[in-house]
Every structure is written in structure tokens, then in C-alpha cells.
Motif scaffolding. Structure first.
Motif, PDB file in Angstrom:
ATOM      1  N   SER A  28       0.852  -1.192   0.000  1.00  0.00           N
ATOM      2  CA  SER A  28       0.000   0.000   0.000  1.00  0.00           C
ATOM      3  C   SER A  28       0.892   1.247   0.000  1.00  0.00           C
ATOM      4  O   SER A  28       2.110   1.159   0.145  1.00  0.00           O
ATOM      5  N   GLY A  42      -3.942  -0.740  -5.338  1.00  0.00           N
ATOM      6  CA  GLY A  42      -4.789  -0.459  -6.503  1.00  0.00           C
ATOM      7  C   GLY A  42      -5.482   0.884  -6.404  1.00  0.00           C
ATOM      8  O   GLY A  42      -5.618   1.601  -7.395  1.00  0.00           O
ATOM      9  N   ASP A  70      -5.693   4.762  -8.773  1.00  0.00           N
ATOM     10  CA  ASP A  70      -6.924   5.507  -9.072  1.00  0.00           C
ATOM     11  C   ASP A  70      -6.817   6.943  -8.566  1.00  0.00           C
ATOM     12  O   ASP A  70      -7.206   7.889  -9.245  1.00  0.00           O
TER      13      ASP A  70
END
Length: 73
Positions: A37, A56, A60
Motif C-alpha cells: 500500500s 490499486g 486511481d
């Protein structure tokens, strides 16, 4: 996953500022956590709050930020 980390834990991270950042102090810094992370903080306030994004979700976040924010895609 906790959406933030304590500043004492953040002090031990390796923080990186984008090469696109100027010297005006309006920058964010990013650190990679052991689980992949990303932690993000304001470079003007290194002892301040730190947000944590799952790997992920960080991609974004960067994509939306690059376009100027939500609603500007």
C-alpha cells in the motif's frame, strides 16, 4: 486496513517527492508500505496526518488527481 498511520510510524518510512514537484513547497510525498500500500503526506507538514491507500486505489487516486479532481474526467 487503517486509513491513516501515526506520525511516529511514518517517521521510519522512506518518503519520495515527485520529480515534477517544484520548490514552492506545495507537494505531496509518497512512501511504500510493507504490504504494497502507499502512504501519502503533505511535504509542508511531515509530522501531520498520513493517508494510506491500498495499492490499486493509489493508482486511481493519482489518475483522478492528474485530471484535476473528481468530476473533471
Amino acid at each position: 486496513m487503517q486509513p491513516y498511520i501515526e506520525s511516529a510510524s511514518a517517521a521510519e518510512l522512506v518518503w519520495v517527492k515527485s520529480s515534477y514537484s517544484g520548490n514552492n513547497g506545495n507537494c505531496v510525498e509518497v512512501a511504500v508500505l510493507a504490504d504494497g500500500s502507499r502512504a501519502v503526506r503533505d511535504s509542508k507538514d511531515p509530522q501531520g496526518p498520513v493517508l494510506v491507500f491500498p495499492a490499486g486505489a493509489f493508482g486511481d487516486f493519482v489518475g483522478v488527481a492528474a485530471k484535476g479532481g473528481i468530476g473533471r474526467e
